[in-house]
Design a protein around this motif. Structure first.
Motif, mmCIF file in Angstrom:
data_model
loop_
_atom_site.group_PDB
_atom_site.id
_atom_site.type_symbol
_atom_site.label_atom_id
_atom_site.label_comp_id
_atom_site.label_asym_id
_atom_site.label_seq_id
_atom_site.Cartn_x
_atom_site.Cartn_y
_atom_site.Cartn_z
ATOM 1 N N THR A 216 0.779 -1.352 -0.217
ATOM 2 C CA THR A 216 0.243 0.261 0.180
ATOM 3 C C THR A 216 1.083 1.025 -0.443
ATOM 4 O OG1 THR A 216 0.198 0.340 2.743
ATOM 5 C CG2 THR A 216 -1.477 -1.444 1.015
ATOM 6 N N LYS A 237 -10.462 -4.429 -2.012
ATOM 7 C CA LYS A 237 -9.882 -3.434 -1.959
ATOM 8 C C LYS A 237 -10.103 -2.490 0.011
ATOM 9 C CE LYS A 237 -11.205 -0.962 -6.038
ATOM 10 N NZ LYS A 237 -11.808 0.840 -6.346
ATOM 11 N N THR A 239 -9.150 0.623 2.622
ATOM 12 C CA THR A 239 -8.871 1.906 2.580
ATOM 13 C C THR A 239 -8.436 2.624 3.294
ATOM 14 O OG1 THR A 239 -11.323 2.031 1.220
ATOM 15 C CG2 THR A 239 -10.993 3.649 2.225
ATOM 16 N N VAL A 269 -8.013 7.904 1.014
ATOM 17 C CA VAL A 269 -7.713 6.445 -0.032
ATOM 18 C C VAL A 269 -8.109 5.092 -0.073
ATOM 19 C CG1 VAL A 269 -5.114 5.180 -1.004
ATOM 20 C CG2 VAL A 269 -4.794 7.457 0.252
ATOM 21 N N LEU A 271 -7.452 1.333 -2.510
ATOM 22 C CA LEU A 271 -6.883 0.869 -3.237
ATOM 23 C C LEU A 271 -7.197 -1.025 -3.047
ATOM 24 C CD1 LEU A 271 -3.172 1.349 -0.547
ATOM 25 C CD2 LEU A 271 -3.970 2.776 -2.982
ATOM 26 N N SER A 272 -7.001 -1.374 -4.621
ATOM 27 C CA SER A 272 -7.031 -2.627 -4.927
ATOM 28 C C SER A 272 -5.976 -3.500 -4.224
ATOM 29 C CB SER A 272 -6.701 -2.591 -6.386
ATOM 30 O OG SER A 272 -8.536 -2.141 -6.723
ATOM 31 N N THR A 343 8.321 1.293 -2.307
ATOM 32 C CA THR A 343 7.193 1.328 -3.331
ATOM 33 C C THR A 343 7.087 2.150 -3.571
ATOM 34 O OG1 THR A 343 6.107 0.531 -0.813
ATOM 35 C CG2 THR A 343 4.483 0.933 -3.153
ATOM 36 N N VAL A 357 -2.221 6.356 -11.565
ATOM 37 C CA VAL A 357 -2.579 5.751 -10.588
ATOM 38 C C VAL A 357 -1.547 5.425 -9.314
ATOM 39 C CG1 VAL A 357 -2.027 3.336 -10.132
ATOM 40 C CG2 VAL A 357 -3.444 4.264 -12.318
ATOM 41 N N GLU A 360 -2.751 8.608 -7.024
ATOM 42 C CA GLU A 360 -3.909 8.074 -5.567
ATOM 43 C C GLU A 360 -3.667 7.315 -5.353
ATOM 44 O OE1 GLU A 360 -6.504 7.254 -8.723
ATOM 45 O OE2 GLU A 360 -6.940 8.767 -9.789
ATOM 46 N N ARG A 361 -2.705 5.959 -4.924
ATOM 47 C CA ARG A 361 -2.794 5.435 -4.382
ATOM 48 C C ARG A 361 -1.938 5.070 -2.946
ATOM 49 N NH1 ARG A 361 -3.174 -0.086 -6.117
ATOM 50 N NH2 ARG A 361 -2.005 -0.781 -4.496
ATOM 51 N N LEU A 425 -3.292 -2.795 -10.055
ATOM 52 C CA LEU A 425 -3.041 -1.263 -9.844
ATOM 53 C C LEU A 425 -3.499 -0.341 -10.591
ATOM 54 C CD1 LEU A 425 0.843 -2.306 -9.116
ATOM 55 C CD2 LEU A 425 -0.449 -1.209 -7.559
#
Length: 426
Positions: A216, A237, A239, A269, A271-272, A343, A357, A360-361, A425
């Motif tokens: 993450t 997901k 959050t 935020v 995330l998948s 990351t 992307v 946002e992550r 992603l």
């Protein structure tokens, strides 16, 4: 506007005295103008006061030349900064101003504070703990940045001074002084990290923490505030919408940790995440629930990396868990926050993953922050860009094995099921 003149009326015999505050002296006390008007009642006196204030403002009688540093800090900076800064940063800034700047600059008028005064303050700054050693370059830089925030507000926000005197101050850096910088993990080190994390003897809570941090890129405070309800196993997901942070208690003058809404940037935020990660987290959560059931605990908040009673762990305790893991597994130590940098660098090195992307992550408000912070990763990415993800041959979660396809951004678990990283992603 915050600079509007303040006035009052006072009955004096058959007349009224009008008084207007137009500035402040070196002690921070108000400087007032006054005049007598012959009117019959309070209502008419207030009407005359309003008319007089309009005349003063129109003719430029708003006098800021006597405003002191202390008065501006107490009556303007603190109010503005409390709304704009993170509570932890606000406390740090207050502490620096009150211990470093007010003793030297408090009684001086803003307009008379010159660069050489600040330069002298920085050059003569000593440690607050009494130790007879020089302040580091980075501590001096912090003092300078805090001072700049006060003067910048006086320039831009209130137009009390024409320029920020801090901009012309320079700090000499010792040739022998070096900042402790931990470079993010390389691709080889990431492989080693995940391989070590997936060993059977590694506690499940440690494995869950490390993989969550890497997948993450969340900050320590956000990980500490991560709750079971923040995982959606159906949509696959997770959050981050809150954080554990600290603030300075004005009554006790001590720092205290608390649960705050929003991430550091205020953004929520979502995330998948891959299936194998979710399977591991499900196992981890079920074990924790079993302990809670045995103890008869049913907390309102159920922090994933917190205590069994539902209370949160401090971000510092997550850091210590990470440090112990690095020591026990003989990994190069980097700050826990540098896992976030790892990351980001890892993702940026892959040209197939859009910057938007990644932004946002990571929860950056502006994509330029993402690019600027990790520009070095972009400069060094040519060699590893084509197969950044596919070269990870160690596990991403419990049960993962090695990939057999070096041209795809996928990993295969021990059952042969493909985990498409590029897909989750995007």
């Amino acid at each position: 506007m915050a600079n509007d003149l303040i006035g009052s009326i006072e009955k004096r015999g058959d007349k009224y005295r009008l008084r207007v505050t137009v500035g402040y002296n070196e002690e921070g006390n108000p400087i007032r103008k006054s005049k007598l008007v012959a009117v019959s009642n309070d209502r008419k006196a207030y009407a005359e006061l309003d008319k007089w204030i309009q005349e003063l403002e129109k003719n430029g009688y708003k006098d800021f030349t006597t405003v002191t540093f202390k008065y501006f800090y107490e009556n303007h900076w603190k109010k503005d900064a409390a709304q704009q800064l993170e509570p932890r940063a606000f406390g740090d800034y207050k502490d620096t101003i009150e211990k470093r700047l007010l003793p030297k600059l408090g009684k001086k008028r803003l307009i008379e504070i010159k660069p050489h005064m600040i330069q002298e303050l920085i050059n003569n700054a000593k440690r607050l703990d009494g130790k007879d050693t020089d302040l580091s370059y980075y501590t001096k830089k912090k003092i300078l940045n805090v001072a700049s925030s006060v003067f910048n507000l006086a320039v831009v926000g209130y137009r009390m001074i024409e320029s920020n005197p801090v901009k012309d101050v320079r700090i000499r850096k010792s040739k022998t002084e070096k900042k402790k910088i931990h470079e993010p993990y390389s691709l080889t080190e990431i492989n080693l990290l995940l391989e070590k994390a997936n060993q059977e003897h590694v506690p499940l809570d440690t494995k869950a923490l490390i993989l969550t941090a890497f997948i993450t890129g969340a900050r320590e405070g956000e990980l500490a505030a991560f709750e079971v309800s923040d995982i959606d196993f159906t949509s696959k997901k997770i959050t981050f919408h809150q954080r554990i942070t600290k603030r300075l208690n004005d009554d006790t003058k001590k720092w205290e940790y608390y649960l705050a809404e929003g991430t550091k940037t205020g953004l929520s935020v979502s995330l998948s995440v891959p299936d194998d990660y979710l399977q591991m987290m499900w196992q981890f959560i079920q074990k924790k629930k079993a302990k809670q059931k045995k103890l008869g605990v049913s907390p309102d908040h159920n922090f994933i990396f917190g205590h069994v009673d539902g209370s949160f762990s401090l971000p510092t305790s997550l850091y210590r868990k990470w440090r112990r893991f690095c020591q026990e597994e003989n990994l190069r130590f980097i700050r826990f926050h540098d896992l976030r940098h790892t990351t980001a660098s890892f993702l940026i090195s892959d040209p197939d993953i859009p910057i938007k992307v990644i932004q946002e992550r990571l929860g950056h408000k502006d994509y330029r922050t993402t690019v600027n912070m990790y520009a070095s990763a972009l400069e060094e990415s040519d060699r590893m860009a084509a197969d950044a993800f596919s070269k990870i041959t160690s596990s991403v979660g419990q049960g993962l094995g090695q990939t057999t396809d070096k041209n795809q951004k996928t990993l295969k678990n021990t059952d042969g099921k493909v985990v498409d990283i590029a897909r989750f992603l995007s």
